[in-house]
Write an enzyme that holds these catalytic residues in place. Structure first.
Site, PDB file in Angstrom:
ATOM      1  N   LYS A 113       0.817  -1.210   0.000  1.00  0.00           N
ATOM      2  CA  LYS A 113       0.000   0.000   0.000  1.00  0.00           C
ATOM      3  C   LYS A 113       0.851   1.260   0.000  1.00  0.00           C
ATOM      4  O   LYS A 113       0.454   2.277  -0.576  1.00  0.00           O
ATOM      5  CB  LYS A 113      -0.990  -0.028   1.158  1.00  0.00           C
ATOM      6  CG  LYS A 113      -2.159  -0.950   0.827  1.00  0.00           C
ATOM      7  CD  LYS A 113      -3.063  -1.237   1.986  1.00  0.00           C
ATOM      8  CE  LYS A 113      -4.059  -2.328   1.601  1.00  0.00           C
ATOM      9  NZ  LYS A 113      -4.725  -2.870   2.797  1.00  0.00           N
ATOM     10  N   LYS A 195      -5.696 -12.373 -10.812  1.00  0.00           N
ATOM     11  CA  LYS A 195      -6.986 -12.722 -10.228  1.00  0.00           C
ATOM     12  C   LYS A 195      -8.066 -11.734 -10.668  1.00  0.00           C
ATOM     13  O   LYS A 195      -7.767 -10.601 -11.001  1.00  0.00           O
ATOM     14  CB  LYS A 195      -6.898 -12.627  -8.688  1.00  0.00           C
ATOM     15  CG  LYS A 195      -6.035 -13.668  -8.052  1.00  0.00           C
ATOM     16  CD  LYS A 195      -6.303 -13.767  -6.554  1.00  0.00           C
ATOM     17  CE  LYS A 195      -6.061 -12.473  -5.805  1.00  0.00           C
ATOM     18  NZ  LYS A 195      -6.235 -12.599  -4.351  1.00  0.00           N
ATOM     19  N   LYS A 198     -11.490  -6.206  -7.919  1.00  0.00           N
ATOM     20  CA  LYS A 198     -12.468  -5.132  -7.851  1.00  0.00           C
ATOM     21  C   LYS A 198     -11.987  -3.908  -8.606  1.00  0.00           C
ATOM     22  O   LYS A 198     -12.778  -3.137  -9.108  1.00  0.00           O
ATOM     23  CB  LYS A 198     -12.699  -4.723  -6.395  1.00  0.00           C
ATOM     24  CG  LYS A 198     -13.445  -5.769  -5.586  1.00  0.00           C
ATOM     25  CD  LYS A 198     -13.549  -5.342  -4.126  1.00  0.00           C
ATOM     26  CE  LYS A 198     -14.184  -6.433  -3.295  1.00  0.00           C
ATOM     27  NZ  LYS A 198     -14.072  -6.217  -1.860  1.00  0.00           N
TER      28      LYS A 198
END
Ligand code: TRP
Length: 336
Positions: A113, A195, A198
């Site tokens: 992050k 994968k 979102k």
């Protein structure tokens, strides 16, 4: 006999997709009969990466509605919103004193992050694993269904609980990452890149809220190739992904037909027609998602029902959470 306690959280930072469904939600639905389940929307966690809250309320409502539409029974499980349980925040405070800057800085998700949002490396981001530990420990959970990417957080939660017990007395059970014996199904992005996600290529991700035409379009655009070069070839991962999806939503006969076609194909003798396979998969996927989307929409449009359900979840969650806080305060000696 008392059932074991399970806790899991879902961040409301986007639309839920097939990866969430087959990787997590379907497991939750399965667990609701065997365990004492606490499932919640981690809206505090989402503030560490998404300070803009314009969409937050909608997203929280959608996650609740979609989980129920997928089969979670709010009468059986505690389905709640993290910020409705202030006990978590108090436990987070105590656990913060037992977690060290060095170990927090070393956490893989923190380092990711920092790379992704160098302009907002806030303290909440650093202590994300502590808040997650509080989510779990507040319900004195022993099992936590999570994906691979969350296992390090679980290990940290266990360390914090152990440190607490060591310092203040053996009062907290230790939580472990958990899933049913069979392997977690990983759903790849339809473009073959990583994968389903979102936030990344949304045209290659199928969301539970997608309408039927979008589902069809996305599946018809899924990556394929010219077919196998030899009979009984190993499938490239993007082809395997189509078979994995088909296994979940189509009949066994359908799956077997395309498996057989694939295995009989070779260069110059291509029997499998990926176009036909995708058409069939698209129709079966539409059949699968359509009722979920409609049920979720009905719940979301019924604000009164949503509020009632969310309140009921919070009450269940706070009942056990306040017991834990009492134990914790007494152990530390904060009982005057
Ligand atoms: N960190 C988890 C994720 O990103 C979400 C989460 C928050 C969670 N608190 C939790 C998962 C507690 C399990 C238990 O997916």
């Amino acid at each position: 006999m008392q059932k074991e306690v399970v806790v899991s959280g879902i961040r409301p930072t986007g639309f839920l997709h097939l990866g969430n469904y087959f990787g997590a939600m379907r497991n939750y639905v399965r667990m609701q009969n065997d365990y004492d389940c606490y499932f919640f929307v981690a809206n505090w966690h989402s503030l560490t990466t998404h300070p803009d809250t314009k969409e937050l309320k909608n997203s929280v409502h959608r996650v609740i509605a979609e989980n129920i539409a997928c089969g979670l029974d709010p009468e059986k499980v505690a389905l709640y919103v993290q910020s409705d349980v202030p006990e978590i925040a108090e436990l987070y405070l105590y656990l913060n004193m037992l977690s060290y800057k060095g170990e927090l800085e070393k956490t893989a998700t923190f380092k990711d992050k920092v790379r992704l949002q160098p302009e907002n490396v806030n303290a909440g981001l650093l202590t994300y694993p502590v808040l997650m530990a509080a989510d779990v420990i507040i319900q004195r959970a022993v099992k936590v269904p999570v994906g691979k990417d969350q296992e390090q957080h679980l290990e940290m939660a266990r360390n914090f609980a152990e440190r607490f017990n060591h310092r203040y007395g053996e009062v907290l059970p230790l939580p472990y990452a958990f899933n049913y014996g069979d392997e977690l199904i990983k759903i790849m992005s339809l473009d073959g890149n990583g994968k389903m996600s979102k936030s990344e290529n949304q045209l290659a991700t199928i969301f539970l809220a997608d309408d039927n035409d979008s589902i069809r379009k996305k599946i018809m655009k899924a990556k394929t190739d010219g077919g196998p070069a030899e009979p009984n070839s190993t499938k490239p991962d993007y082809i395997q992904n189509l078979f994995t999806l088909m296994k979940q939503v189509s009949t066994t006969d359908t799956l077997q037909k395309f498996e057989a076609d694939f295995n009989a194909s070779s260069t110059g003798n291509c029997i499998i027609r990926y176009g036909d396979m995708k058409k069939q998969l698209a129709e079966d996927m539409v059949q699968f998602i359509d009722p979920i989307r409609e049920k979720a929409a009905d719940i979301q449009n019924n604000q009164e029902l949503l509020h009632k359900l969310i309140k009921m979840g919070a009450e269940k969650a706070r009942m056990r959470a306040s017991e834990t806080l009492k134990i914790v305060r007494e152990a530390i000696g904060l009982n005057y």
